[in-house]
Design a protein around this motif. Structure first.
Motif, short mmCIF file in Angstrom:
data_model
loop_
_atom_site.label_atom_id
_atom_site.label_comp_id
_atom_site.label_asym_id
_atom_site.label_seq_id
_atom_site.Cartn_x
_atom_site.Cartn_y
_atom_site.Cartn_z
N THR A 147 0.82 -1.21 0.00
CA THR A 147 0.00 0.00 0.00
C THR A 147 0.86 1.27 0.00
OG1 THR A 147 -0.20 0.02 2.42
CG2 THR A 147 -1.89 -1.18 1.20
N ARG A 148 2.11 1.14 0.45
CA ARG A 148 3.01 2.31 0.44
C ARG A 148 3.57 2.58 -0.96
NH1 ARG A 148 5.07 0.00 5.42
NH2 ARG A 148 6.87 -0.80 4.26
N GLY A 149 3.47 1.57 -1.83
CA GLY A 149 3.93 1.75 -3.20
C GLY A 149 5.40 1.46 -3.36
N GLY A 150 5.92 1.75 -4.53
CA GLY A 150 7.29 1.41 -4.85
C GLY A 150 7.37 0.01 -5.44
N ARG A 151 8.47 -0.29 -6.09
CA ARG A 151 8.59 -1.58 -6.79
C ARG A 151 8.75 -2.73 -5.81
NH1 ARG A 151 9.33 -3.54 -11.73
NH2 ARG A 151 9.28 -1.39 -12.55
N LEU A 152 8.02 -3.80 -6.11
CA LEU A 152 8.18 -5.07 -5.40
C LEU A 152 9.06 -5.99 -6.24
CD1 LEU A 152 7.37 -7.23 -3.21
CD2 LEU A 152 5.47 -7.82 -4.73
N VAL A 153 10.14 -6.47 -5.65
CA VAL A 153 10.95 -7.50 -6.29
C VAL A 153 10.64 -8.82 -5.61
CG1 VAL A 153 13.29 -8.39 -6.58
CG2 VAL A 153 12.81 -6.01 -7.09
N VAL A 154 10.21 -9.79 -6.40
CA VAL A 154 9.90 -11.12 -5.89
C VAL A 154 11.02 -12.06 -6.31
CG1 VAL A 154 8.24 -13.01 -5.86
CG2 VAL A 154 7.43 -10.65 -6.12
N VAL A 155 11.69 -12.64 -5.33
CA VAL A 155 12.76 -13.60 -5.60
C VAL A 155 12.18 -15.00 -5.45
CG1 VAL A 155 15.08 -14.35 -4.99
CG2 VAL A 155 14.42 -11.97 -4.65
N GLY A 156 11.93 -15.65 -6.57
CA GLY A 156 11.31 -16.96 -6.57
C GLY A 156 9.95 -16.90 -7.25
N ALA A 165 2.97 -11.75 -6.75
CA ALA A 165 3.23 -10.85 -7.88
C ALA A 165 1.92 -10.46 -8.56
CB ALA A 165 4.18 -11.51 -8.88
N ALA A 166 1.03 -11.43 -8.75
CA ALA A 166 -0.26 -11.16 -9.39
C ALA A 166 -1.10 -10.20 -8.55
CB ALA A 166 -1.01 -12.46 -9.64
N VAL A 167 -1.14 -10.43 -7.23
CA VAL A 167 -1.90 -9.54 -6.34
C VAL A 167 -1.32 -8.13 -6.39
CG1 VAL A 167 -2.44 -9.03 -3.93
CG2 VAL A 167 -2.75 -11.34 -4.81
N ALA A 168 -0.01 -8.01 -6.33
CA ALA A 168 0.63 -6.69 -6.36
C ALA A 168 0.31 -5.94 -7.64
CB ALA A 168 2.14 -6.83 -6.18
N ARG A 169 0.33 -6.64 -8.78
CA ARG A 169 -0.01 -5.98 -10.04
C ARG A 169 -1.47 -5.53 -10.03
NH1 ARG A 169 1.82 -3.02 -11.89
NH2 ARG A 169 0.97 -3.20 -14.00
N GLY A 170 -2.35 -6.32 -9.40
CA GLY A 170 -3.75 -5.92 -9.28
C GLY A 170 -3.92 -4.66 -8.45
N MET A 171 -2.95 -4.39 -7.58
CA MET A 171 -2.97 -3.18 -6.76
C MET A 171 -2.24 -2.01 -7.43
SD MET A 171 -2.12 -5.06 -3.10
CE MET A 171 -2.16 -3.55 -2.11
N GLY A 172 -1.73 -2.26 -8.63
CA GLY A 172 -1.01 -1.22 -9.35
C GLY A 172 0.44 -1.07 -8.97
N VAL A 173 0.98 -2.02 -8.22
CA VAL A 173 2.37 -1.96 -7.78
C VAL A 173 3.28 -2.50 -8.88
CG1 VAL A 173 4.04 -2.84 -6.09
CG2 VAL A 173 1.72 -2.22 -5.36
N PRO A 174 4.35 -1.79 -9.26
CA PRO A 174 5.30 -2.36 -10.23
C PRO A 174 6.02 -3.56 -9.63
CG PRO A 174 6.12 -0.27 -9.35
CD PRO A 174 4.72 -0.42 -8.84
N ARG A 234 20.95 -4.64 -12.25
CA ARG A 234 20.40 -4.23 -10.96
C ARG A 234 18.94 -3.83 -11.13
NH1 ARG A 234 24.90 -1.05 -7.37
NH2 ARG A 234 26.67 -2.43 -7.84
N VAL A 235 18.17 -4.13 -10.09
CA VAL A 235 16.76 -3.75 -10.08
C VAL A 235 16.48 -3.03 -8.77
CG1 VAL A 235 14.37 -4.56 -10.17
CG2 VAL A 235 16.14 -5.78 -11.46
N GLU A 236 15.97 -1.82 -8.86
CA GLU A 236 15.61 -1.08 -7.65
C GLU A 236 14.36 -1.69 -7.02
OE1 GLU A 236 15.16 3.03 -8.50
OE2 GLU A 236 17.29 3.35 -8.95
N ALA A 237 14.25 -1.56 -5.70
CA ALA A 237 13.11 -2.15 -5.01
C ALA A 237 12.79 -1.36 -3.75
CB ALA A 237 13.40 -3.60 -4.63
N ALA A 238 11.49 -1.19 -3.50
CA ALA A 238 11.04 -0.67 -2.20
C ALA A 238 10.85 -1.82 -1.23
CB ALA A 238 9.74 0.11 -2.37
N THR A 239 10.45 -2.99 -1.79
CA THR A 239 10.23 -4.20 -0.98
C THR A 239 10.77 -5.39 -1.73
OG1 THR A 239 8.20 -3.24 -0.07
CG2 THR A 239 8.49 -5.62 0.18
N VAL A 240 11.41 -6.30 -1.01
CA VAL A 240 11.90 -7.55 -1.60
C VAL A 240 11.21 -8.70 -0.89
CG1 VAL A 240 13.89 -9.03 -2.02
CG2 VAL A 240 14.14 -6.54 -2.16
N LEU A 241 10.49 -9.52 -1.65
CA LEU A 241 9.85 -10.71 -1.11
C LEU A 241 10.69 -11.92 -1.50
CD1 LEU A 241 7.51 -12.28 0.22
CD2 LEU A 241 6.38 -12.28 -2.01
#
Length: 417
Positions: A147-156, A165-174, A234-241
């Motif tokens: 909800t805070r936004g910024g790119r989510l990087v999913v490892v795996g 990843a699908a849920v995050a895209r549904g929320m408009g998160v890159p 390199r990939v910038e990220a606000a959150t790494v899962l």
């Protein structure tokens, strides 16, 4: 089967789907003794699959995840000990040692501690902004981060990673999703269905980096800022899962004498059990932590699916009382991603041959079957089935999985895949 004295004290370690199913089955079959349920999380037992789906997306609140409604909890007549981890087991004295310094005695013990997320230190363990997704607290933390936004990087790009990843895209998160395998969930789905899934992620805006691993997590001021891939990008990220798998929660059983599997010796980790779930005298196991001997495969098998956890829990509850449980059905899983609701029964994956038998992958409505290869590389018998958008046909093919039926050679058009 020969039945000795029935237990008067049953302890279930693990307030999970499997653990609660065992407790409920004991009561349903007339057990009126002392029943204790120990769980290391606070609160009542809840369902885990919706964590990466309905809870993360905000469709459900936490109370809707409860496996047994609050108003029906007292009916179970269980001594519930939430927020209490088991840290040791003495099978000779038949006692469970607890993190609070206490012990809990049993006549019969059910191990239902599930699995714990793997988080290698090299993938930013301990850094702010880097997390796993295994329990309710993890899911709520990730939901807040999205909800805070910024790119989510999913490892795996397995179940959890792809669903998040699908849920995050549904929320408009890159989203950037990274996996060393060539396609998301390819080990579970095989290349054909995994290719369909990859296309869905890309069309929905996921930056999919398959065939690549993560060599480092970048940080500034103790917080993750991105990742470095094996190819140097390199990939910038606000959150790494970090969603790179899970291992059975068996550390507390070290030195107990309960037989534990290893990949090197047994091909599987977890508590080694006979085909009814018994691991040692008076000790049983069910769910993700348990590796039951499978007569069909001639080896222990750990089935990490929600329905299997419930079925194994019920089977153990019956067996503790010397009663027979109905035979378990084939392994079942489902995964909701975008417009796909993939449902599967039985064995699936890239090690098996695959054929679409109804509908088509191109159109997105299909039924596909898995099995050992026969002529022209297609399955010679049906060991697994997967479908999207064809629920009635899926039920029909489920019977073929149960029977291990040969794939019909006539009156069946095998769609290209």
């Amino acid at each position: 089967m020969a039945v000795g004295p029935l237990p008067r004290r049953v302890v279930v370690v693990g307030a999970s789907a499997a653990g609660l199913a065992a407790a409920e089955e004991l009561r349903r079959r007339g057990f009126d003794g002392e029943l204790t349920l120990i769980g290391d999380e606070p609160g009542l037992p809840y369902d885990r699959p919706p964590l990466s789906k309905q809870l993360l997306s905000g469709q459900w609140d936490a109370d809707r995840l409860l496996l047994r409604p609050r108003e029906r909890w007292d009916d179970l007549r269980v001594v519930h000990r939430p927020g209490t981890a088991a840290v040791g087991l003495d099978t000779g004295a038949r006692t469970v040692r607890l993190a609070d310094g206490g012990t809990c005695a049993y006549d019969a013990l059910v191990i239902a501690t599930g699995a714990r997320a793997v988080h290698p230190p090299a993938l930013g363990a301990g850094l702010s902004g880097v997390q796993v997704l295994r329990d309710l607290r993890d899911a709520l933390e990730l939901k807040e981060a999205l909800t805070r936004g910024g790119r989510l990087v999913v490892v795996g790009a397995g179940f959890l990673g792809a669903e998040a990843a699908a849920v995050a895209r549904g929320m408009g998160v890159p989203v950037t999703m990274i996996d060393p395998l060539p396609l998301p969930m390819v080990g579970v789905l095989g290349a054909e269905v995994a290719g369909l899934l990859a296309a869905r992620h890309r069309v929905n805006g996921v930056d999919l980096r398959c065939g690549n691993g993560v060599s480092a997590v970048l940080a500034e001021g103790g917080r993750a800022t991105g990742v470095v891939l094996d190819d140097g990008s390199r990939v910038e990220a606000a959150t790494v899962l970090v969603a790179v798998g899970a291992r059975p929660a068996v550390d507390w059983l070290d030195g107990s004498g309960v037989p534990l599997g290893s990949r090197e010796r047994h091909g599987v980790e977890g508590v080694l059990c006979d085909p009814r779930g018994e691991a040692a005298d008076g000790v049983w196991a069910a769910g993700d932590v348990a590796a039951w001997q499978n007569p069909s495969y001639g080896r222990p098998v750990r089935t990490e699916h929600r329905l299997s956890a419930t079925e194994q829990g019920r089977a153990v509850g019956a067996a503790i009382l010397g009663q027979e449980a109905p035979p378990a059905g084939p392994a079942y899983f489902w995964s909701d991603q975008y417009d796909l609701k993939l449902q599967s029964y039985g064995r699936t994956g890239g090690a098996l041959a695959f054929a679409v038998v109804e509908g088509s992958l191109t159109e997105g409505r299909f039924v596909g079957v898995y099995g050992p290869p026969g002529t022209a590389g297609r399955p010679k018998r049906v060991e697994g089935v997967i479908a999207n958008g064809m629920a009635r046909a899926l039920r029909d093919w489920r019977q073929a999985v149960l029977a291990g039926a040969p794939l019909p050679a006539q009156d069946l058009t095998i769609s290209p895949h």
